[in-house]
Design an enzyme around this catalytic site. Structure first.
Site, short mmCIF file in Angstrom:
data_model
loop_
_atom_site.label_atom_id
_atom_site.label_comp_id
_atom_site.label_asym_id
_atom_site.label_seq_id
_atom_site.Cartn_x
_atom_site.Cartn_y
_atom_site.Cartn_z
N ASN A 136 1.70 -5.89 -10.41
CA ASN A 136 0.76 -5.55 -9.32
C ASN A 136 -0.58 -6.22 -9.57
O ASN A 136 -0.94 -6.52 -10.71
CB ASN A 136 0.56 -4.02 -9.29
CG ASN A 136 -0.35 -3.59 -8.16
OD1 ASN A 136 -0.21 -4.04 -7.02
ND2 ASN A 136 -1.30 -2.72 -8.45
N GLN A 185 -10.95 -14.57 -7.08
CA GLN A 185 -10.42 -14.50 -8.44
C GLN A 185 -8.99 -13.98 -8.48
O GLN A 185 -8.18 -14.42 -9.29
CB GLN A 185 -11.33 -13.61 -9.31
CG GLN A 185 -12.71 -14.18 -9.53
CD GLN A 185 -12.65 -15.58 -10.13
OE1 GLN A 185 -11.94 -15.82 -11.10
NE2 GLN A 185 -13.36 -16.52 -9.53
N HIS A 216 -4.64 -5.44 -8.79
CA HIS A 216 -5.53 -4.36 -8.37
C HIS A 216 -6.96 -4.91 -8.31
O HIS A 216 -7.40 -5.60 -9.24
CB HIS A 216 -5.45 -3.21 -9.38
CG HIS A 216 -6.34 -2.07 -9.01
ND1 HIS A 216 -6.05 -1.19 -7.99
CD2 HIS A 216 -7.55 -1.69 -9.50
CE1 HIS A 216 -7.03 -0.32 -7.88
NE2 HIS A 216 -7.95 -0.59 -8.78
N LEU A 256 4.65 4.39 -5.47
CA LEU A 256 6.09 4.27 -5.71
C LEU A 256 6.58 5.44 -6.57
O LEU A 256 5.86 5.92 -7.45
CB LEU A 256 6.37 2.94 -6.40
CG LEU A 256 6.01 1.72 -5.53
CD1 LEU A 256 5.86 0.48 -6.38
CD2 LEU A 256 7.05 1.53 -4.44
N MET A 274 0.82 -1.22 0.00
CA MET A 274 0.00 0.00 0.00
C MET A 274 0.86 1.27 0.00
O MET A 274 0.78 2.09 0.91
CB MET A 274 -0.94 -0.01 1.21
CG MET A 274 -1.84 -1.24 1.25
SD MET A 274 -2.84 -1.45 -0.23
CE MET A 274 -4.03 -0.15 0.03
C1 GRF Z 1 -5.86 -7.22 -2.62
O1 GRF Z 1 -7.24 -6.97 -2.79
C2 GRF Z 1 -5.10 -6.63 -3.77
O2 GRF Z 1 -5.79 -6.64 -4.97
C3 GRF Z 1 -4.87 -5.21 -3.32
O3 GRF Z 1 -4.66 -5.29 -1.93
C4 GRF Z 1 -5.30 -6.48 -1.42
C5 GRF Z 1 -4.23 -7.26 -0.73
O4 GRF Z 1 -4.75 -8.40 -0.11
N1 GRF Z 1 -3.79 -4.61 -4.04
P1 GRF Z 1 -3.75 -9.50 0.46
O5 GRF Z 1 -2.79 -8.80 1.40
O6 GRF Z 1 -3.03 -10.11 -0.71
O7 GRF Z 1 -4.62 -10.48 1.17
#
Ligand code: GRF
Length: 217
Positions: A107, A173, A109, A93, A90
């Site tokens: 990444n 998914q 998303h 960058l 989070m």
């Molecule tokens: C996921 O929903 C991902 O798409 C987003 O942040 C969340 C991370 O979940 N970027 P996790 O830490 O992999 O359980």
């Protein structure tokens, strides 16, 4: 073997999905390190329990974003990864970071990009009344959530969905498409096109891990 460094900030369920894919023989990669910017990221313990090297780079300990990214790059490069995997990392960058890992930074998303970049995607999808939502794996470029798209998965939005129920449907998914995308990368099958798309090359037994980035004029 394709070497991954995974960056996390939280629970790390997408990271775990990669572990499971390796255990199932479906993902030919090795995990060089897992790095978190948060000391309390639950995924750190998951990775350590697997015997993977973990590190914490607390962004609050750095004077600015550039200093943090410079230190993070130095740490990542110690592990000489072929691919840097953002798995719920989070942080926005810097351009310098993204450029350094061009074509080898990926990444996931939780939305069907280019719809709903940024945060709170499930709430925003419900508010917009869309009937399909989903997730996207993409290469990272300097603009947030805009890079070349590798794979997407769509799920229906149901009338009685809450952000939580929708998030859970999307997350299931995510756990399918992230291992798939990284497998394609490891097989050397992802080609970023000059127009910023991604072409999936046919599988070749002799393929080596690489991602072809077009030369800039
Ligand atoms: C996921 O929903 C991902 O798409 C987003 O942040 C969340 C991370 O979940 N970027 P996790 O830490 O992999 O359980």
């Amino acid at each position: 073997m394709t070497r991954l460094v995974i960056l996390i900030s939280g629970r790390g369920s997408n990271m775990e999905a990669l572990f499971h894919a390796v255990d199932a023989g479906a993902l030919p990669v090795e995990f060089a390190a897992v790095i978190s910017n948060r000391t309390n990221a639950a995924g750190l313990a998951t990775a350590a329990a697997r015997g993977i090297t973990t590190a914490v780079f607390d962004h609050t300990a750095f004077p600015d974003r550039a200093a943090f990214d410079t230190a993070l790059m130095a740490e990542i490069d110690r592990y000489a990864p072929d691919l840097v995997v953002l798995a719920g990392f989070m942080r926005v960058l810097t351009d310098a970071f993204v450029t350094h890992y061009a074509g080898r930074l990926i990444n996931i998303h939780p939305a069907l990009l280019p719809a709903f970049p940024g945060l709170h995607t499930h709430e925003r999808a419900l508010a917009a009344g869309v009937k399909l939502h989903g997730c996207t794996v993409h290469f990272v470029t300097p603009e947030v959530d805009v890079g070349p798209i590798v794979i997407q998965a769509a799920v229906p939005v149901l009338d009685d969905d809450t952000p939580e129920t929708l998030a859970a449907r999307v997350l299931a998914q995510e756990h399918q498409i992230y291992p798939q995308a990284i497998r394609w990368f490891a097989e050397g099958r992802l080609q970023i096109t000059p127009t910023g798309g991604v072409r999936l090359q046919p599988n070749r037994p002799s393929a080596v891990a690489s991602c072809v980035v077009p030369a800039l004029d």
